[in-house]
Design a protein around this motif. Structure first.
Motif, PDB file in Angstrom:
ATOM      1  N   THR A  40      91.786   3.389 -32.273  1.00  9.18           N
ATOM      2  CA  THR A  40      90.475   2.896 -31.838  1.00  9.18           C
ATOM      3  C   THR A  40      90.462   1.381 -31.707  1.00  9.18           C
ATOM      4  N   GLN A  41      91.071   0.702 -32.673  1.00  6.24           N
ATOM      5  CA  GLN A  41      90.999  -0.755 -32.726  1.00  6.24           C
ATOM      6  C   GLN A  41      91.960  -1.448 -31.771  1.00  6.24           C
ATOM      7  N   LEU A  42      93.053  -0.805 -31.446  1.00  7.60           N
ATOM      8  CA  LEU A  42      94.045  -1.417 -30.562  1.00  7.60           C
ATOM      9  C   LEU A  42      93.804  -0.968 -29.123  1.00  7.60           C
ATOM     10  N   GLU A  43      93.720  -1.911 -28.217  1.00  3.08           N
ATOM     11  CA  GLU A  43      93.395  -1.604 -26.824  1.00  3.08           C
ATOM     12  C   GLU A  43      94.666  -1.334 -26.020  1.00  3.08           C
ATOM     13  N   GLY A  44      95.393  -0.338 -26.460  1.00  2.00           N
ATOM     14  CA  GLY A  44      96.610   0.069 -25.787  1.00  2.00           C
ATOM     15  C   GLY A  44      97.154   1.315 -26.449  1.00  2.00           C
ATOM     16  N   PRO A  45      98.120   1.981 -25.824  1.00  2.00           N
ATOM     17  CA  PRO A  45      98.682   3.215 -26.380  1.00  2.00           C
ATOM     18  C   PRO A  45      99.353   2.985 -27.735  1.00  2.00           C
ATOM     19  N   VAL A  46      99.214   3.969 -28.618  1.00  2.00           N
ATOM     20  CA  VAL A  46      99.801   3.902 -29.961  1.00  2.00           C
ATOM     21  C   VAL A  46     100.812   5.035 -30.117  1.00  2.00           C
ATOM     22  N   ASN A  47     102.006   4.659 -30.553  1.00  2.00           N
ATOM     23  CA  ASN A  47     103.096   5.594 -30.849  1.00  2.00           C
ATOM     24  C   ASN A  47     103.088   5.885 -32.350  1.00  2.00           C
ATOM     25  N   VAL A  48     103.159   7.153 -32.731  1.00  2.00           N
ATOM     26  CA  VAL A  48     103.286   7.515 -34.136  1.00  2.00           C
ATOM     27  C   VAL A  48     104.563   8.326 -34.316  1.00  2.00           C
ATOM     28  N   VAL A  49     105.034   8.378 -35.556  1.00  2.00           N
ATOM     29  CA  VAL A  49     106.244   9.137 -35.845  1.00  2.00           C
ATOM     30  C   VAL A  49     105.861  10.463 -36.502  1.00  2.00           C
ATOM     31  N   TYR A  50     106.451  11.534 -36.015  1.00  2.00           N
ATOM     32  CA  TYR A  50     106.165  12.876 -36.527  1.00  2.00           C
ATOM     33  C   TYR A  50     106.704  13.064 -37.934  1.00  2.00           C
ATOM     34  N   GLY A  51     107.826  12.419 -38.211  1.00  2.00           N
ATOM     35  CA  GLY A  51     108.413  12.541 -39.539  1.00  2.00           C
ATOM     36  C   GLY A  51     108.859  13.949 -39.839  1.00  2.00           C
ATOM     37  N   GLN A  52     108.520  14.429 -41.021  1.00  2.00           N
ATOM     38  CA  GLN A  52     108.947  15.759 -41.459  1.00  2.00           C
ATOM     39  C   GLN A  52     107.925  16.838 -41.149  1.00  2.00           C
ATOM     40  N   GLY A  53     106.898  16.505 -40.353  1.00  2.00           N
ATOM     41  CA  GLY A  53     105.958  17.526 -39.936  1.00  2.00           C
ATOM     42  C   GLY A  53     104.810  17.770 -40.887  1.00  2.00           C
ATOM     43  N   ALA A  54     104.372  16.732 -41.595  1.00  2.00           N
ATOM     44  CA  ALA A  54     103.205  16.893 -42.463  1.00  2.00           C
ATOM     45  C   ALA A  54     101.963  17.215 -41.647  1.00  2.00           C
ATOM     46  N   HIS A  55     101.935  16.742 -40.399  1.00  2.00           N
ATOM     47  CA  HIS A  55     100.822  17.004 -39.498  1.00  2.00           C
ATOM     48  C   HIS A  55     101.370  17.529 -38.177  1.00  2.00           C
ATOM     49  N   SER A  56     100.487  18.119 -37.386  1.00  2.00           N
ATOM     50  CA  SER A  56     100.890  18.691 -36.107  1.00  2.00           C
ATOM     51  C   SER A  56     100.687  17.689 -34.976  1.00  2.00           C
ATOM     52  N   ILE A  57     101.278  17.987 -33.831  1.00  2.00           N
ATOM     53  CA  ILE A  57     101.049  17.172 -32.638  1.00  2.00           C
ATOM     54  C   ILE A  57      99.564  17.143 -32.327  1.00  2.00           C
ATOM     55  N   ALA A  58      98.886  18.289 -32.482  1.00  2.00           N
ATOM     56  CA  ALA A  58      97.444  18.353 -32.215  1.00  2.00           C
ATOM     57  C   ALA A  58      96.663  17.419 -33.135  1.00  2.00           C
ATOM     58  N   ASP A  59      97.102  17.292 -34.396  1.00  3.98           N
ATOM     59  CA  ASP A  59      96.457  16.366 -35.328  1.00  3.98           C
ATOM     60  C   ASP A  59      96.543  14.932 -34.813  1.00  3.98           C
ATOM     61  N   TYR A  60      97.733  14.544 -34.356  1.00  2.40           N
ATOM     62  CA  TYR A  60      97.923  13.184 -33.844  1.00  2.40           C
ATOM     63  C   TYR A  60      97.131  12.970 -32.559  1.00  2.40           C
ATOM     64  N   ALA A  61      97.098  13.989 -31.711  1.00  6.50           N
ATOM     65  CA  ALA A  61      96.345  13.892 -30.465  1.00  6.50           C
ATOM     66  C   ALA A  61      94.863  13.662 -30.747  1.00  6.50           C
ATOM     67  N   ALA A  62      94.341  14.384 -31.728  1.00 11.30           N
ATOM     68  CA  ALA A  62      92.922  14.259 -32.056  1.00 11.30           C
ATOM     69  C   ALA A  62      92.571  12.873 -32.570  1.00 11.30           C
ATOM     70  N   ARG A  63      93.558  12.137 -33.079  1.00  3.83           N
ATOM     71  CA  ARG A  63      93.320  10.768 -33.567  1.00  3.83           C
ATOM     72  C   ARG A  63      93.631   9.720 -32.508  1.00  3.83           C
ATOM     73  N   GLY A  64      93.939  10.147 -31.286  1.00  2.57           N
ATOM     74  CA  GLY A  64      94.107   9.202 -30.196  1.00  2.57           C
ATOM     75  C   GLY A  64      95.513   8.726 -29.954  1.00  2.57           C
ATOM     76  N   ALA A  65      96.503   9.313 -30.622  1.00  6.73           N
ATOM     77  CA  ALA A  65      97.889   8.891 -30.389  1.00  6.73           C
ATOM     78  C   ALA A  65      98.284   9.152 -28.939  1.00  6.73           C
ATOM     79  N   ALA A  66      99.109   8.244 -28.394  1.00  9.62           N
ATOM     80  CA  ALA A  66      99.564   8.379 -27.005  1.00  9.62           C
ATOM     81  C   ALA A  66     101.035   8.760 -26.918  1.00  9.62           C
ATOM     82  N   ARG A  67     101.716   8.723 -28.055  1.00 12.67           N
ATOM     83  CA  ARG A  67     103.152   9.042 -28.061  1.00 12.67           C
ATOM     84  C   ARG A  67     103.538   9.497 -29.457  1.00 12.67           C
ATOM     85  N   VAL A  68     104.374  10.518 -29.530  1.00  8.38           N
ATOM     86  CA  VAL A  68     104.881  11.012 -30.811  1.00  8.38           C
ATOM     87  C   VAL A  68     106.397  11.079 -30.719  1.00  8.38           C
ATOM     88  N   SER A  69     107.068  10.407 -31.646  1.00 12.84           N
ATOM     89  CA  SER A  69     108.529  10.417 -31.674  1.00 12.84           C
ATOM     90  C   SER A  69     109.005  10.839 -33.061  1.00 12.84           C
TER      91      SER A  69
END
Length: 251
Positions: free
Chosen positions: A192-221
């Motif tokens: 929300t605060q950053l005016e550009g796409p945000v990349n997050v790391v999936y890690g060991q899968g504590a959360h789903s891709i859908a979880d990250y999408a719902a928080r506005g993530a633009a990239r998951v690696s």
């Protein structure tokens, strides 16, 4: 349309680009064949293949050659974890990197040798120089390492990440990567605060891709997680079975 333009357009907040991380041409081909729209690399994973530790210990000529092999093995865009640029000046960095055929790169804001954070103004100037040299030919993913390096209190890390991310986007970065963030509310705040796409790391899968999408993530690696998982199976299951005289393909 260039591969860089394709890669840039795939960064959509709320509909994140999922980029599995390859470590060689064979793994990159498997990712493309599975239907993913882009391939990322992991510096840790590619360094391991080359016989070095992560942290810019691998010779840059070998890193670039590996990136070129991956890029020419697939038709989708490739984005490379290029650590902090292996001490190359921006003009040389862009010239040598573009020659690999890769469409994007990560550039981090801590010193790989010491783990200390680079001054944000210095990093912004570096990113601006890379952008000026590259034009639109490369997608720059600016890594923010304050969470990874645990630089300050949790509140300070968030404030610093927002400040650094804002500076990096203004300097020409296409995307910012606050590595080490796993809390979903924190990801939502950054998106929300950053005016550009945000990349997050999936890690060991504590959360789903859908979880990250719902928080506005633009990239998951995924970093080196796939390689570590596969090598872990090889070391913990396949090789012990062979040593014990069992069929290593059935356990």
């Amino acid at each position: 349309m260039s591969l860089a333009t394709t890669l840039r357009d795939l960064h959509v907040p709320g509909t994140p680009l999922v980029v599995p991380n390859a470590w060689d041409a064979a793994s990159a081909r498997l990712i493309e064949e599975a239907g993913f729209g882009a391939v990322a690399t992991s510096s840790n994973a590619t360094a391991a293949v080359l016989g070095y530790d992560d942290g810019e210990h691998a010779p840059v000529v070998d890193v670039l050659a590996g990136a070129a092999r991956i890029a020419r093995s697939v038709s989708v865009p490739v984005t490379v974890d290029f650590e902090r640029g292996y001490r190359l000046k921006p003009g040389e960095l862009v010239e040598r990197f573009v020659a690999t055929g890769a469409a994007g790169l990560n550039l981090e804001d801590s010193d790989p040798a010491t783990g200390t954070m680079v001054d944000p103004g210095e990093q912004a100037d570096f990113l601006a120089s890379v952008r000026a040299a590259a034009g639109d030919a490369l997608v720059i993913n600016a890594r923010i390492d304050v969470f990874l390096r645990k630089a300050g209190t949790a509140e300070e890390q968030l404030r610093t990440a927002i400040d650094r991310g804002t500076k990096y986007l203004a300097a020409g970065a296409d995307c910012v990567y606050p590595i080490g963030v796993v809390d979903l509310d924190l990801i939502g705040t950054l998106s929300t605060q950053l005016e550009g796409p945000v990349n997050v790391v999936y890690g060991q899968g504590a959360h789903s891709i859908a979880d990250y999408a719902a928080r506005g993530a633009a990239r998951v690696s995924f970093g080196p997680m796939f390689q570590r998982h596969l090598y872990g199976v090889f070391a913990a299951s396949v090789l012990p079975a062979l040593q014990a005289g069992r069929n290593p393909f059935t356990g």
